[in-house]
Design a protein around this motif. Structure first.
Motif, short mmCIF file in Angstrom:
data_model
loop_
_atom_site.label_atom_id
_atom_site.label_comp_id
_atom_site.label_asym_id
_atom_site.label_seq_id
_atom_site.Cartn_x
_atom_site.Cartn_y
_atom_site.Cartn_z
N ALA A 95 -16.08 -18.98 -48.94
CA ALA A 95 -17.20 -19.69 -48.33
C ALA A 95 -18.33 -19.84 -49.33
CB ALA A 95 -17.69 -18.94 -47.09
N ALA A 96 -19.27 -20.72 -49.01
CA ALA A 96 -20.42 -20.95 -49.87
C ALA A 96 -21.03 -19.62 -50.31
CB ALA A 96 -21.46 -21.81 -49.15
N GLY A 97 -21.24 -19.50 -51.62
CA GLY A 97 -21.78 -18.28 -52.20
C GLY A 97 -20.73 -17.44 -52.91
N ASP A 98 -19.44 -17.70 -52.63
CA ASP A 98 -18.36 -16.93 -53.25
C ASP A 98 -17.97 -17.54 -54.60
OD1 ASP A 98 -18.31 -15.39 -50.94
OD2 ASP A 98 -16.48 -16.32 -50.16
N VAL A 99 -17.41 -16.70 -55.46
CA VAL A 99 -16.86 -17.12 -56.75
C VAL A 99 -15.45 -16.54 -56.86
CG1 VAL A 99 -17.03 -16.81 -59.26
CG2 VAL A 99 -19.08 -17.36 -57.93
N VAL A 100 -14.52 -17.35 -57.34
CA VAL A 100 -13.14 -16.90 -57.54
C VAL A 100 -12.79 -17.07 -59.01
CG1 VAL A 100 -10.72 -17.22 -56.88
CG2 VAL A 100 -12.54 -17.70 -55.21
N VAL A 101 -12.32 -16.00 -59.65
CA VAL A 101 -11.84 -16.07 -61.02
C VAL A 101 -10.32 -15.99 -60.97
CG1 VAL A 101 -11.94 -15.11 -63.34
CG2 VAL A 101 -13.95 -14.97 -61.87
N ILE A 102 -9.68 -17.07 -61.43
CA ILE A 102 -8.22 -17.18 -61.36
C ILE A 102 -7.65 -16.99 -62.76
CG2 ILE A 102 -6.30 -18.66 -60.70
CD1 ILE A 102 -8.32 -20.22 -58.92
N PRO A 103 -6.87 -15.93 -62.97
CA PRO A 103 -6.26 -15.74 -64.29
C PRO A 103 -5.26 -16.86 -64.59
CG PRO A 103 -6.01 -13.77 -62.92
CD PRO A 103 -6.52 -14.86 -62.04
N ALA A 104 -5.08 -17.15 -65.86
CA ALA A 104 -4.08 -18.13 -66.27
C ALA A 104 -2.75 -17.80 -65.61
CB ALA A 104 -3.93 -18.11 -67.79
N GLY A 105 -2.07 -18.84 -65.13
CA GLY A 105 -0.75 -18.69 -64.54
C GLY A 105 -0.72 -18.50 -63.04
N VAL A 106 -1.82 -18.07 -62.44
CA VAL A 106 -1.83 -17.79 -61.01
C VAL A 106 -1.92 -19.10 -60.22
CG1 VAL A 106 -3.10 -16.71 -59.10
CG2 VAL A 106 -2.74 -15.46 -61.22
N GLY A 107 -0.93 -19.32 -59.38
CA GLY A 107 -0.91 -20.50 -58.55
C GLY A 107 -1.99 -20.43 -57.49
N HIS A 108 -2.50 -21.60 -57.11
CA HIS A 108 -3.49 -21.67 -56.04
C HIS A 108 -3.32 -22.97 -55.29
CE1 HIS A 108 -5.21 -22.61 -59.99
NE2 HIS A 108 -6.10 -23.43 -59.44
N ARG A 109 -3.66 -22.91 -53.98
CA ARG A 109 -3.45 -24.05 -53.09
C ARG A 109 -4.43 -24.00 -51.93
NH1 ARG A 109 2.21 -25.57 -50.12
NH2 ARG A 109 1.42 -27.42 -49.06
N ASN A 110 -5.09 -25.11 -51.67
CA ASN A 110 -6.00 -25.25 -50.53
C ASN A 110 -5.15 -25.43 -49.28
OD1 ASN A 110 -7.81 -26.10 -48.58
ND2 ASN A 110 -8.94 -27.45 -49.95
N LEU A 111 -5.30 -24.51 -48.33
CA LEU A 111 -4.56 -24.58 -47.07
C LEU A 111 -5.36 -25.27 -45.98
CD1 LEU A 111 -2.99 -21.01 -47.04
CD2 LEU A 111 -1.91 -23.16 -47.75
N GLY A 112 -6.61 -25.57 -46.25
CA GLY A 112 -7.48 -26.23 -45.29
C GLY A 112 -8.93 -25.91 -45.59
N ALA A 113 -9.78 -26.93 -45.49
CA ALA A 113 -11.19 -26.75 -45.85
C ALA A 113 -12.08 -27.51 -44.87
CB ALA A 113 -11.44 -27.24 -47.27
#
Length: 168
Positions: A95-113
């Motif tokens: 949510a607004a205010g959060d930060v995500v640090v994604i290491p190289a190689g880690v898959g990510h996918r928006n499931l709904g926003a």
């Protein structure tokens, strides 16, 4: 930093994705200043700690990863449910205010926003990352070659990234 929760998830290879068996995904909760021009302030924060190449958008609705760069996502508006690491991987409500640090190689996918969802993305040293849905035979080797950044995108030379990604 002590006032904010940081969730960490080590995501090994699986689900057809290289992921990252040595560097954990980091989710910083409620660390961004959302007053005024939150997007501009987020871009400035990341750039000030060496994370450049900023963009504004959302998160793709399909599993993808970056084998040659780490990525930081600053959530400046709205909320989303994101899955990391492919099928069976951990899911996080951001949510607004959060930060995500994604290491190289880690898959990510928006499931709904939410309709107002806005993300600021950036990369250590700037540049433009590869974006892939198919790891191919050399993805794990490419991921293993990506260096640990010199600075945490939120806290600079100290912070959760430095603490959790730098060997003791």
């Amino acid at each position: 930093m002590a006032d904010h929760r940081v969730d960490a998830h080590l995501i090994p290879p699986g689900g057809g994705l290289p992921n990252n068996p040595r560097l954990p995904l980091l989710v910083y909760r409620g660390v961004l200043d959302l007053a005024g021009d939150a997007a501009g302030r987020c871009e400035t924060l990341f750039a000030g700690h060496g994370w450049g190449g900023a963009w504004r958008n959302g998160i793709f609705g399909y599993d993808h990863f970056h084998a040659t760069m780490h990525e930081v996502l600053g959530i400046v508006r709205g909320r989303a449910r994101v899955r990391f690491g492919g099928d069976g991987g951990p899911e996080a409500e951001v949510a607004a205010g959060d930060v995500v640090v994604i290491p190289a190689g880690v898959g990510h996918r928006n499931l709904g926003a939410s309709g107002d969802f806005l993300v600021i993305g950036a990369y250590p040293g700037g540049g433009y990352p590869d974006t892939s849905t198919d790891p191919g035979p050399d993805a794990a080797a490419r991921v293993a070659q990506v260096p640990v950044p010199d600075q945490d995108p939120v806290y600079g030379p100290a912070g959760p990234l430095i603490e959790r990604w730098t060997p003791a």
